[in-house]
Design a protein around this motif. Structure first.
Motif, PDB file in Angstrom:
ATOM      1  N   VAL A  14       3.599  15.492   5.448  1.00  0.00           N
ATOM      2  CA  VAL A  14       2.779  14.797   4.460  1.00  0.00           C
ATOM      3  C   VAL A  14       3.601  14.664   3.185  1.00  0.00           C
ATOM      4  O   VAL A  14       4.187  15.628   2.708  1.00  0.00           O
ATOM      5  CB  VAL A  14       1.463  15.563   4.187  1.00  0.00           C
ATOM      6  CG1 VAL A  14       0.640  14.859   3.116  1.00  0.00           C
ATOM      7  CG2 VAL A  14       0.657  15.687   5.476  1.00  0.00           C
ATOM      8  N   ILE A  15       3.642  13.432   2.662  1.00  0.00           N
ATOM      9  CA  ILE A  15       4.413  13.194   1.440  1.00  0.00           C
ATOM     10  C   ILE A  15       3.506  12.609   0.367  1.00  0.00           C
ATOM     11  O   ILE A  15       2.411  12.115   0.664  1.00  0.00           O
ATOM     12  CB  ILE A  15       5.599  12.229   1.683  1.00  0.00           C
ATOM     13  CG1 ILE A  15       5.087  10.871   2.185  1.00  0.00           C
ATOM     14  CG2 ILE A  15       6.600  12.830   2.656  1.00  0.00           C
ATOM     15  CD1 ILE A  15       6.108   9.761   2.055  1.00  0.00           C
ATOM     16  N   GLN A  40      13.065   3.355   7.525  1.00  0.00           N
ATOM     17  CA  GLN A  40      11.800   2.629   7.611  1.00  0.00           C
ATOM     18  C   GLN A  40      10.757   3.646   8.076  1.00  0.00           C
ATOM     19  O   GLN A  40      10.895   4.256   9.131  1.00  0.00           O
ATOM     20  CB  GLN A  40      11.942   1.503   8.632  1.00  0.00           C
ATOM     21  CG  GLN A  40      10.647   0.878   9.066  1.00  0.00           C
ATOM     22  CD  GLN A  40      10.292  -0.335   8.238  1.00  0.00           C
ATOM     23  OE1 GLN A  40      11.133  -0.922   7.593  1.00  0.00           O
ATOM     24  NE2 GLN A  40       9.019  -0.680   8.243  1.00  0.00           N
ATOM     25  N   VAL A  41       9.725   3.837   7.269  1.00  0.00           N
ATOM     26  CA  VAL A  41       8.711   4.853   7.584  1.00  0.00           C
ATOM     27  C   VAL A  41       7.340   4.213   7.713  1.00  0.00           C
ATOM     28  O   VAL A  41       6.913   3.447   6.858  1.00  0.00           O
ATOM     29  CB  VAL A  41       8.677   5.943   6.478  1.00  0.00           C
ATOM     30  CG1 VAL A  41       7.566   6.945   6.741  1.00  0.00           C
ATOM     31  CG2 VAL A  41      10.014   6.666   6.402  1.00  0.00           C
ATOM     32  N   GLU A  42       6.682   4.523   8.835  1.00  0.00           N
ATOM     33  CA  GLU A  42       5.286   4.121   8.991  1.00  0.00           C
ATOM     34  C   GLU A  42       4.457   5.334   8.631  1.00  0.00           C
ATOM     35  O   GLU A  42       4.693   6.433   9.130  1.00  0.00           O
ATOM     36  CB  GLU A  42       5.020   3.696  10.437  1.00  0.00           C
ATOM     37  CG  GLU A  42       3.648   3.093  10.641  1.00  0.00           C
ATOM     38  CD  GLU A  42       3.369   2.773  12.108  1.00  0.00           C
ATOM     39  OE1 GLU A  42       2.235   3.022  12.532  1.00  0.00           O
ATOM     40  OE2 GLU A  42       4.294   2.317  12.817  1.00  0.00           O
ATOM     41  N   MET A  43       3.501   5.139   7.720  1.00  0.00           N
ATOM     42  CA  MET A  43       2.713   6.285   7.262  1.00  0.00           C
ATOM     43  C   MET A  43       1.255   5.888   7.075  1.00  0.00           C
ATOM     44  O   MET A  43       0.925   4.712   6.970  1.00  0.00           O
ATOM     45  CB  MET A  43       3.310   6.852   5.975  1.00  0.00           C
ATOM     46  CG  MET A  43       3.536   5.854   4.875  1.00  0.00           C
ATOM     47  SD  MET A  43       4.598   6.571   3.590  1.00  0.00           S
ATOM     48  CE  MET A  43       4.302   5.412   2.255  1.00  0.00           C
ATOM     49  N   ARG A  44       0.382   6.907   7.055  1.00  0.00           N
ATOM     50  CA  ARG A  44      -1.046   6.661   6.921  1.00  0.00           C
ATOM     51  C   ARG A  44      -1.571   7.383   5.687  1.00  0.00           C
ATOM     52  O   ARG A  44      -1.298   8.558   5.475  1.00  0.00           O
ATOM     53  CB  ARG A  44      -1.798   7.152   8.153  1.00  0.00           C
ATOM     54  CG  ARG A  44      -3.304   6.864   8.080  1.00  0.00           C
ATOM     55  CD  ARG A  44      -4.084   7.460   9.231  1.00  0.00           C
ATOM     56  NE  ARG A  44      -3.909   6.706  10.445  1.00  0.00           N
ATOM     57  CZ  ARG A  44      -3.472   7.224  11.595  1.00  0.00           C
ATOM     58  NH1 ARG A  44      -3.133   8.483  11.672  1.00  0.00           N
ATOM     59  NH2 ARG A  44      -3.368   6.478  12.669  1.00  0.00           N
ATOM     60  N   LYS A  47      -6.372   9.824   2.544  1.00  0.00           N
ATOM     61  CA  LYS A  47      -7.756   9.594   2.131  1.00  0.00           C
ATOM     62  C   LYS A  47      -8.378   8.366   2.777  1.00  0.00           C
ATOM     63  O   LYS A  47      -9.456   8.433   3.337  1.00  0.00           O
ATOM     64  CB  LYS A  47      -7.827   9.461   0.608  1.00  0.00           C
ATOM     65  CG  LYS A  47      -8.180  10.771  -0.090  1.00  0.00           C
ATOM     66  CD  LYS A  47      -8.809  10.508  -1.448  1.00  0.00           C
ATOM     67  CE  LYS A  47      -9.560  11.715  -1.975  1.00  0.00           C
ATOM     68  NZ  LYS A  47      -8.858  12.975  -1.887  1.00  0.00           N
ATOM     69  N   SER A  48      -7.678   7.219   2.695  1.00  0.00           N
ATOM     70  CA  SER A  48      -8.286   5.962   3.144  1.00  0.00           C
ATOM     71  C   SER A  48      -8.049   5.673   4.622  1.00  0.00           C
ATOM     72  O   SER A  48      -8.752   4.886   5.230  1.00  0.00           O
ATOM     73  CB  SER A  48      -7.741   4.791   2.326  1.00  0.00           C
ATOM     74  OG  SER A  48      -6.391   4.536   2.683  1.00  0.00           O
ATOM     75  N   GLY A  49      -7.000   6.286   5.200  1.00  0.00           N
ATOM     76  CA  GLY A  49      -6.677   6.016   6.602  1.00  0.00           C
ATOM     77  C   GLY A  49      -5.850   4.754   6.792  1.00  0.00           C
ATOM     78  O   GLY A  49      -5.468   4.414   7.900  1.00  0.00           O
ATOM     79  N   ALA A  50      -5.566   4.037   5.683  1.00  0.00           N
ATOM     80  CA  ALA A  50      -4.811   2.782   5.783  1.00  0.00           C
ATOM     81  C   ALA A  50      -3.349   3.062   6.102  1.00  0.00           C
ATOM     82  O   ALA A  50      -2.752   3.986   5.563  1.00  0.00           O
ATOM     83  CB  ALA A  50      -4.934   2.006   4.477  1.00  0.00           C
ATOM     84  N   LYS A  51      -2.787   2.225   6.988  1.00  0.00           N
ATOM     85  CA  LYS A  51      -1.364   2.377   7.332  1.00  0.00           C
ATOM     86  C   LYS A  51      -0.499   1.597   6.350  1.00  0.00           C
ATOM     87  O   LYS A  51      -0.934   0.598   5.792  1.00  0.00           O
ATOM     88  CB  LYS A  51      -1.105   1.857   8.747  1.00  0.00           C
ATOM     89  CG  LYS A  51      -1.519   2.837   9.821  1.00  0.00           C
ATOM     90  CD  LYS A  51      -1.062   2.356  11.175  1.00  0.00           C
ATOM     91  CE  LYS A  51      -1.514   3.307  12.268  1.00  0.00           C
ATOM     92  NZ  LYS A  51      -1.144   2.813  13.598  1.00  0.00           N
TER      93      LYS A  51
END
Length: 189
Positions: A14-15, A40-44, A47-51
Motif C-alpha cells: 500500500v502506497i 507502470q503500476v496498476e493500483m486501486r 477508499k473508493s475502489g477506483a483503479k
C-alpha cells in the motif's frame, strides 16, 4: 510511512500518492528504446475502489505504508460500528459497518474475522469463506421438477435470499458462501 524506490513496489503493498492510499495490484518495468526505464503500476484506491494506472521513473521514491493483517473475534454491533475483540490481548476495537458492504449480514457473533490495517487504521475486513445459517423460508418444489434441474429461492435466517436445491426445506441448516450467499451444502450434524 517509509520511503522506497519506485522499482521496489510489489503487488499487495500500500502506497500513498497525491494524498490518497492505493493498493498496488501489479507493476511492470518498461524499458524504452532510449532513456531510463519506467515503472507502470496498476493500483486501486483503498477508499473508493477506483483503479488507476501510474508511471514512475525507477529513481523516483514513493511512500510505502505499513500494513498488517490481524485476526479478531466479532463481538457485537454498536450503532454504525462493529465491536471486535483481539483474541490475544482481549482489547476491543471498533470498525465501521460499511467496511463489509453487502457481506454484513453474514457476520455472526464470535466469528473470526481478518482485518487489514494500514498504519493502524482498519481499511478492509474479510469473513470466513463459508457460514452455516438456517433456512427460514423455502419455496415449495414445483411438480415435475427434478433435483438436478433447478434450484429454488429460499430465505436465510440473516434475511439474505439464496437459491437451494429442491430437497432443502425451511428449518434446515445450510452452508453458504459469505461472498455471494451461494449454497454449498447441507450442514452436517
Amino acid at each position: 510511512m517509509a520511503k522506497m524506490q519506485a522499482n521496489q513496489m510489489r503487488a499487495g503493498m500500500v502506497i500513498e500518492f497525491e494524498g490518497q492510499r492505493y493498493t498496488v495490484l501489479k507493476q511492470n518495468i518498461m524499458i524504452p528504446g532510449k532513456g531510463a526505464a519506467v515503472i507502470q503500476v496498476e493500483m486501486r484506491n483503498v477508499k473508493s475502489g477506483a483503479k488507476k494506472d501510474q508511471r514512475w521513473r525507477t529513481a523516483d521514491t514513493v511512500e510505502r505504508l505499513t500494513t498488517e493483517d490481524k485476526e479478531y473475534t466479532y463481538s457485537y454491533a454498536d450503532g454504525d460500528n462493529l465491536v471486535l475483540m483481539d483474541p490475544e490481548s482481549y482489547e476491543q476495537t471498533t470498525v465501521p459497518k460499511d467496511i463489509l458492504g453487502d457481506r454484513l449480514p453474514f457476520l455472526v457473533e464470535n466469528m473470526t474475522v481478518n482485518v487489514r490495517l494500514i498504519e493502524g487504521e482498519p481499511v478492509a475486513m474479510t469473513l470466513p469463506e463459508t457460514v452455516t445459517l438456517e433456512i427460514t423460508e423455502a419455496d415449495p418444489v414445483v411438480k415435475g421438477q427434478t433435483a438436478s434441474s433447478s434450484y429454488k429461492p429460499a430465505l436465510l435466517s440473516n434475511g439474505v435470499k439464496t437459491m437451494v436445491p429442491p430437497f432443502v426445506t425451511a428449518g434446515e441448516k445450510v452452508v453458504v458462501k459469505t461472498e455471494d450467499a451461494s449454497y454449498v451444502e447441507r450442514a452436517k450434524g
